[in-house]
Each structure stands twice: as C-alpha cells, then as structure tokens.
Write a protein that holds these residues in place. Structure first.
Motif, PDB file in Angstrom:
ATOM      1  N   ALA A 271       0.832  -1.199   0.000  1.00  0.00           N
ATOM      2  CA  ALA A 271       0.000   0.000   0.000  1.00  0.00           C
ATOM      3  C   ALA A 271       0.872   1.257   0.000  1.00  0.00           C
ATOM      4  O   ALA A 271       2.065   1.224   0.319  1.00  0.00           O
ATOM      5  CB  ALA A 271      -0.900   0.009   1.234  1.00  0.00           C
ATOM      6  N   GLN A 272       0.227   2.337  -0.332  1.00  0.00           N
ATOM      7  CA  GLN A 272       0.857   3.653  -0.259  1.00  0.00           C
ATOM      8  C   GLN A 272       1.376   3.885   1.154  1.00  0.00           C
ATOM      9  O   GLN A 272       0.642   3.739   2.116  1.00  0.00           O
ATOM     10  CB  GLN A 272      -0.173   4.733  -0.612  1.00  0.00           C
ATOM     11  CG  GLN A 272       0.267   6.145  -0.292  1.00  0.00           C
ATOM     12  CD  GLN A 272       1.351   6.660  -1.193  1.00  0.00           C
ATOM     13  OE1 GLN A 272       1.246   6.537  -2.395  1.00  0.00           O
ATOM     14  NE2 GLN A 272       2.399   7.216  -0.617  1.00  0.00           N
ATOM     15  N   VAL A 273       2.652   4.198   1.261  1.00  0.00           N
ATOM     16  CA  VAL A 273       3.223   4.601   2.549  1.00  0.00           C
ATOM     17  C   VAL A 273       2.990   6.092   2.691  1.00  0.00           C
ATOM     18  O   VAL A 273       3.365   6.876   1.821  1.00  0.00           O
ATOM     19  CB  VAL A 273       4.732   4.270   2.627  1.00  0.00           C
ATOM     20  CG1 VAL A 273       5.339   4.864   3.897  1.00  0.00           C
ATOM     21  CG2 VAL A 273       4.951   2.765   2.580  1.00  0.00           C
ATOM     22  N   PHE A 274       2.330   6.485   3.761  1.00  0.00           N
ATOM     23  CA  PHE A 274       2.070   7.893   4.013  1.00  0.00           C
ATOM     24  C   PHE A 274       3.206   8.543   4.784  1.00  0.00           C
ATOM     25  O   PHE A 274       3.600   9.663   4.497  1.00  0.00           O
ATOM     26  CB  PHE A 274       0.771   8.068   4.806  1.00  0.00           C
ATOM     27  CG  PHE A 274      -0.457   7.632   4.078  1.00  0.00           C
ATOM     28  CD1 PHE A 274      -0.820   8.215   2.870  1.00  0.00           C
ATOM     29  CD2 PHE A 274      -1.260   6.637   4.587  1.00  0.00           C
ATOM     30  CE1 PHE A 274      -1.960   7.825   2.199  1.00  0.00           C
ATOM     31  CE2 PHE A 274      -2.411   6.233   3.937  1.00  0.00           C
ATOM     32  CZ  PHE A 274      -2.765   6.819   2.732  1.00  0.00           C
ATOM     33  N   VAL A 275       3.706   7.832   5.788  1.00  0.00           N
ATOM     34  CA  VAL A 275       4.714   8.395   6.691  1.00  0.00           C
ATOM     35  C   VAL A 275       5.761   7.335   6.990  1.00  0.00           C
ATOM     36  O   VAL A 275       5.430   6.169   7.217  1.00  0.00           O
ATOM     37  CB  VAL A 275       4.065   8.861   8.019  1.00  0.00           C
ATOM     38  CG1 VAL A 275       5.105   9.471   8.945  1.00  0.00           C
ATOM     39  CG2 VAL A 275       2.923   9.836   7.776  1.00  0.00           C
TER      40      VAL A 275
END
Length: 164
Positions: free
Chosen positions: A140-144
C-alpha cells in the motif's frame, strides 16, 4: 505538512483504517515495544476467555511470547491510548509489529503530532523504521516513514499536485 493536506490525504475518511508497521520485528522488539507502551501510555489488554471481563492495564510480554507458540490460541488485543486516539494491536505474529488507527480520530494538527510522537518513540525504542500505510495492503501507499526522530512524508498524489 499543513493540517488540511494531512486531513485530505493521510487521514481522509475513506472507511479504512491506517496500519502502522515495524517490519522484520523480533520477539525482542515486541518485548521492547510492550515495555514502552506499558511504561508510557494507558493500555487496555484483553485475552479471549482469560481476562475479557476485566481488561488488564498492562500487556504481559511473557504471556504473549508463549501465546505465539500455542497452536490453539484464542484472540488477544491491546488498545494504547494517546489521549482520545486509540491505537489497536492484535498480535498477529511475532515477525511484524502492527498497530491500527482510525483516521477519524485524528481531528487536528495536535492529534497528528501526538501520533507522530508515539511513532518516534517506537522507532527510537526499537532502532527501526516505522511506517504508516493504508489498511491491510502490504504494498500500500506509505504515508509516513519514521526513522528515529526523522519523520518523512512520502509524496502523496492528490489531484494534480503532490503533497510533501
């Protein structure tokens, strides 16, 4: 990052949770995390058919270590309280430390900063990177990304612009 950017991307109300991971965790990492949360945060820990009627105010690291080895184990979970933010942990396996948060509980920049302080504490305690992603998707998209005291916001595409 500004609050409006965070609210529209990292904490958008899309019906999903956000996962917090420490990959390649060891039982020693888990023991260190348990010591950290027991010492620094209010905790409620429950084990099905063990203490459901009265959640414990601390996680028993020895119980968890033995629990992972039990083939007929029941479910166990913990809630770590960052004021009104509930960080959930289900102890799925000893190879990866995973927490969940509900984006709707992050209501302002102060809440975001409180969560980042927790992620920094976990990273410093374990000496490992902590990432926050979309729910239940390993690529998944890593946000932080948090490494020690360094907090890096991944490029998040929203509409035509990038948020840093």
């Amino acid at each position: 990052m500004e609050w409006e950017q965070l609210k529209q991307t990292v904490y958008r109300r899309d019906g999903g949770l956000r996962d917090i991971y420490v990959r390649d965790a060891s039982r020693a990492d888990w023991a260190a995390w348990i010591a950290l949360v027991n010492r620094d945060y209010p905790v409620q820990w429950t084990v099905e058919e063990y203490n459901d009627q009265a959640p414990a105010c601390a996680i028993d690291a020895n119980f968890i270590a033995h629990w992972w080895d039990d083939e007929e184990r029941t479910s166990t979970s913990a809630t770590i309280f960052l004021a009104h933010i509930h960080v959930q942990c289900y102890f799925f396996g000893d190879f990866e430390l995973e927490n969940d948060i509900c984006p709707s509980e992050i209501q302002c920049l102060a809440d975001h900063e409180r969560l980042m302080q927790y992620l920094v504490a976990v990273s410093l305690t374990l000496g490992k990177e902590v990432v926050m992603t979309e729910e239940a998707i390993h690529d998944a998209q890593v946000f932080v990304r948090v490494n020690g005291r360094s907090i890096h916001y991944e490029d998040i595409v929203q509409g035509a612009g990038r948020i840093h």
